[in-house]
Design an enzyme around this catalytic site. Structure first.
Site: not given
Ligand code: NAP
Length: 286
Positions: A20, A70, A106, A134, A157
Site C-alpha cells: 500500500l 527486513k 514501526d 510486530a 511462553p
Molecule cells: P509474526 O512475527 O508471525 O508474529 C505473530 C505472533 O502471533 C507470534 O507471537 C505468534 O505466536 C502469534 N500467533 C500467530 N498465530 C497465532 C495463533 N493462531 N494463536 C496464537 N498466537 C498466534 O507476525 P508479525 O509480523 O508480528 O505480525 C503480526 C500481526 O501484526 C499481523 O496481523 C500484521 O498484519 C500486523 N502488523 C501490523 C502493522 C501495522 O503497521 N499496523 C505492522 C506490522 C504487523 P508463535 O510465536 O507461537 O507462532
C-alpha cells in the site's frame, strides 16, 4: 509530472505488488508539492545485495523495506540505528551522501495510535498479545514512552521469554501463557491491551485472541494493530463492552509518515495517508 530532477524512493520486498506504500507515499508527496517518485521494487532474496548496491548507485534517496528483507538487509547497511537494532529489523533506508543507514519506524508508528487516542502510557501497565516481529516494535515504542510494566500473553511462553529478555533493561516484562492465572491478574491491572497476533486478520475475520477482555478496567484502551478488516472481532467486542479502541491504520500510516520525514525533512499529511490506505485496501479486497 516527473522530470530529470525527480528524486527516487520506493519499497523493496518480494512479492511487493500488494504494498500500500506507493499509493500512500505518492499521495503525500504530491500533496506536499515534492518532486519525488515512490515505486515498488520487487527483489527476490538471492538478489538483495545486488539490489541494494544498485539503488545506491542510482542515487535513490531512500526506500522502505518489507517482507522478506527486513532483517536480511541489515548486513548491507553502512550503519543501523539503535531502534532498528532493538526491533531486529530495518523498514526504512536513508541514503545520505552514498552512506546507507537503516532505521525502523514501526515503534513511532505504533505510538501514533496512542497519541490519536490521547493515551499517555508513562507509568502505566500494558498487556501485549503475541511476541513476534510486530510485538518487538510495540514493546520498544512503549519503552520509549516509559510504560511501567509490560505483560506478554502468548501461546508459547518459552519462545517469548527470549524476546522479553532483550527489553528487561528498559522496563519490566513478564511472560505468561494466556490461560495462566498470572495473565488474568495482569489483565485486571492493565490500562492498555495490544493485539499483535494475526488472530482476526482478513481473511480469517472470525479469529479473536482467547482473552477475557471484561477483566480489563473500564478505562483501558484496546489497540489492535491489524488494519484489515478495519474493525476486527476483538475491537468490535471491546467497543461493545465500552472500551476505547484503536486499529492498526494509525501504526501503518504513522510508520510511513516517519519515513517520509526522514527522507524529505517535511511533515506529511497523515490524515491523507490514512485515507489513501483505507481506499487502497477497499479496492484491493473489494
Ligand atoms: P509474526 O512475527 O508471525 O508474529 C505473530 C505472533 O502471533 C507470534 O507471537 C505468534 O505466536 C502469534 N500467533 C500467530 N498465530 C497465532 C495463533 N493462531 N494463536 C496464537 N498466537 C498466534 O507476525 P508479525 O509480523 O508480528 O505480525 C503480526 C500481526 O501484526 C499481523 O496481523 C500484521 O498484519 C500486523 N502488523 C501490523 C502493522 C501495522 O503497521 N499496523 C505492522 C506490522 C504487523 P508463535 O510465536 O507461537 O507462532
Amino acid at each position: 509530472m516527473f522530470t530529470g530532477k525527480t528524486r527516487n524512493l520506493g519499497v523493496m520486498g518480494w512479492p511487493v505488488e500488494h504494498s500500500l506504500s506507493p499509493a500512500m507515499q505518492n499521495a503525500a508527496l504530491e500533496k506536499a508539492g515534492m518532486d519525488y517518485a515512490y515505486i515498488a521494487l520487487p527483489v527476490p532474496s538471492q538478489h538483495l545485495e545486488k539490489a541494494v548496491e544498485g539503488l545506491k548507485a542510482l542515487g535513490f534517496c531512500g526506500w522502505n523495506v518489507t517482507i522478506p528483507h527486513k532483517t536480511a538487509i541489515m548486513r548491507f547497511m553502512d550503519e543501523v540505528d539503535s531502534s532498528a537494532k532493538m526491533i531486529g529489523a530495518v523498514n526504512t533506508v536513508v541514503n545520505k551522501d552514498g552512506k546507507l543507514k537503516g532505521f525502523n519506524t514501526d515503534a513511532v508508528g505504533f505510538l501514533r495510535g496512542l497519541e490519536h487516542s490521547n493515551f499517555k502510557a508513562a507509568g502505566k501497565n500494558a498487556v501485549i498479545l503475541g511476541a513476534g516481529g510486530a510485538a518487538r516494535a510495540v514493546i520498544w515504542g512503549l519503552c520509549q514512552v516509559r510504560v511501567s510494566n509490560i505483560t506478554l500473553g502468548v501461546r508459547n511462553p518459552k519462545k517469548a521469554e527470549a524476546m522479553a529478555e532483550l527489553f528487561r533493561g528498559y522496563t519490566n516484562v513478564a511472560v505468561f501463557n494466556w490461560g495462566d492465572e498470572g495473565f488474568r491478574n495482569a489483565l485486571k491491572d492493565a490500562e492498555l491491551l495490544v493485539n499483535t497476533t494475526p488472530l482476526g486478520m482478513s481473511p480469517n475475520v472470525d479469529g479473536i485472541p482467547p482473552v477475557e477482555m471484561e477483566l480489563l478496567p473500564k478505562t483501558a484502551l484496546v489497540y489492535d494493530i491489524i488494519y484489515t478488516p478495519e474493525e476486527t472481532k476483538l475491537l468490535r467486542a471491546a467497543g461493545r463492552l465500552g472500551y476505547s479502541v484503536v486499529n492498526g491504520e494509525y501504526m501503518l500510516a504513522g510508520q510511513g509518515a516517519e519515513a517520509f520525514r526522514m527522507w524529505t525533512g517535511m511533515t506529511p499529511d497523515e490524515n491523507l495517508m490514512r485515507r489513501v490506505l483505507r481506499e487502497s485496501l477497499i479496492s484491493q479486497n473489494g
